[in-house]
Design a protein around this motif. Sequence first.
Motif, mmCIF file in Angstrom:
data_model
loop_
_atom_site.group_PDB
_atom_site.id
_atom_site.type_symbol
_atom_site.label_atom_id
_atom_site.label_comp_id
_atom_site.label_asym_id
_atom_site.label_seq_id
_atom_site.Cartn_x
_atom_site.Cartn_y
_atom_site.Cartn_z
ATOM 1 N N ASP A 84 0.823 -1.210 0.000
ATOM 2 C CA ASP A 84 0.000 0.000 0.000
ATOM 3 C C ASP A 84 0.856 1.258 0.000
ATOM 4 O OD1 ASP A 84 -2.307 -1.480 -0.018
ATOM 5 O OD2 ASP A 84 -2.652 -1.344 2.147
ATOM 6 N N ASP A 85 1.928 1.246 0.780
ATOM 7 C CA ASP A 85 2.812 2.412 0.820
ATOM 8 C C ASP A 85 3.523 2.608 -0.519
ATOM 9 O OD1 ASP A 85 2.168 3.134 3.390
ATOM 10 O OD2 ASP A 85 3.833 2.056 4.312
ATOM 11 N N THR A 87 2.321 1.747 -3.425
ATOM 12 C CA THR A 87 1.315 2.273 -4.353
ATOM 13 C C THR A 87 1.199 3.778 -4.211
ATOM 14 O OG1 THR A 87 0.024 0.227 -4.378
ATOM 15 C CG2 THR A 87 -1.135 2.254 -4.956
ATOM 16 N N LYS A 88 1.143 4.255 -2.991
ATOM 17 C CA LYS A 88 1.049 5.692 -2.747
ATOM 18 C C LYS A 88 2.264 6.414 -3.308
ATOM 19 C CE LYS A 88 2.389 7.207 1.118
ATOM 20 N NZ LYS A 88 2.614 7.465 2.554
ATOM 21 N N ASP A 89 3.449 5.842 -3.103
ATOM 22 C CA ASP A 89 4.681 6.482 -3.576
ATOM 23 C C ASP A 89 4.826 6.391 -5.093
ATOM 24 O OD1 ASP A 89 5.344 7.167 -1.018
ATOM 25 O OD2 ASP A 89 6.742 5.514 -0.705
ATOM 26 N N PRO A 94 -2.304 11.058 -2.480
ATOM 27 C CA PRO A 94 -2.674 10.797 -1.089
ATOM 28 C C PRO A 94 -3.456 9.494 -0.971
ATOM 29 C CG PRO A 94 -3.103 13.085 -1.651
ATOM 30 C CD PRO A 94 -2.744 12.400 -2.933
ATOM 31 N N PRO A 95 -3.223 8.704 0.074
ATOM 32 C CA PRO A 95 -3.894 7.405 0.217
ATOM 33 C C PRO A 95 -5.413 7.488 0.095
ATOM 34 C CG PRO A 95 -2.177 7.650 1.870
ATOM 35 C CD PRO A 95 -2.284 8.973 1.175
ATOM 36 N N VAL A 98 -6.520 7.211 -3.584
ATOM 37 C CA VAL A 98 -6.191 6.033 -4.396
ATOM 38 C C VAL A 98 -7.438 5.260 -4.821
ATOM 39 C CG1 VAL A 98 -5.025 3.794 -4.390
ATOM 40 C CG2 VAL A 98 -3.859 5.819 -3.482
ATOM 41 N N CYS A 110 0.934 1.184 -11.331
ATOM 42 C CA CYS A 110 1.858 0.766 -10.267
ATOM 43 C C CYS A 110 2.863 -0.274 -10.747
ATOM 44 C CB CYS A 110 1.078 0.231 -9.073
ATOM 45 S SG CYS A 110 0.153 1.505 -8.192
#
Length: 209
Positions: A84-85, A87-89, A94-95, A98, A110
Amino acid sequence: MDYDEMSFQQEPIPAECFYTRRAYNSLFGSVKPNVLENITCICGRPYNPDDSDPMHLCPRFGCKRWYHQSCLHENGFISTKSSDDRTKDFLDIPPARVPRVPPDLLRIACTPIVRGGPTHGVVGNVKTVCEAREWAQLYAGMPWAESRSGLLMNDITLDRWLDGLEGVEVEDLIYPDDESGSANFLARRRIQSEEAPPPFICPACEKPI
């Protein structure tokens, strides 16, 4: 066919196609673009499409650098963050935003940007994934689902863009595993999983690549 190594919009080059990366000026004895201009990896080696070592791209502003997979692995540039982190990066979104990105699009956006080696082709997936990340940013910026259905980028809808994608690699990302129960399909996915490299990070910005 001309190949611009540093372009994010470079069209794929078929395996049977002749291409040029540089031009030699016999009058001045010069080569353009200069080989050194396209060397971005920490090892100082240029890109060799015939090498078995693929390269990963960090497309972010201020980076835009390609790195050999072996250089990333040997120097410990491996991500320890959760999926998950990462994907955000990957998306710099912002989460909370998403979930606004359609699942098929999110899978492509991704995906690491890779070229070369035995399976990725000369150009790789740079154009497809960079465009997917532009689409993801567009969808993440729209607050209401009703207003996202008719979004356009370069005068086309997301469905038309997805329909225009070619290549088995992209299809594998779009279609879930359970849509095919064939032994060959499942065996191929298992082999891909076993051979998949670890998640890498950019040596410069430390974001996933």
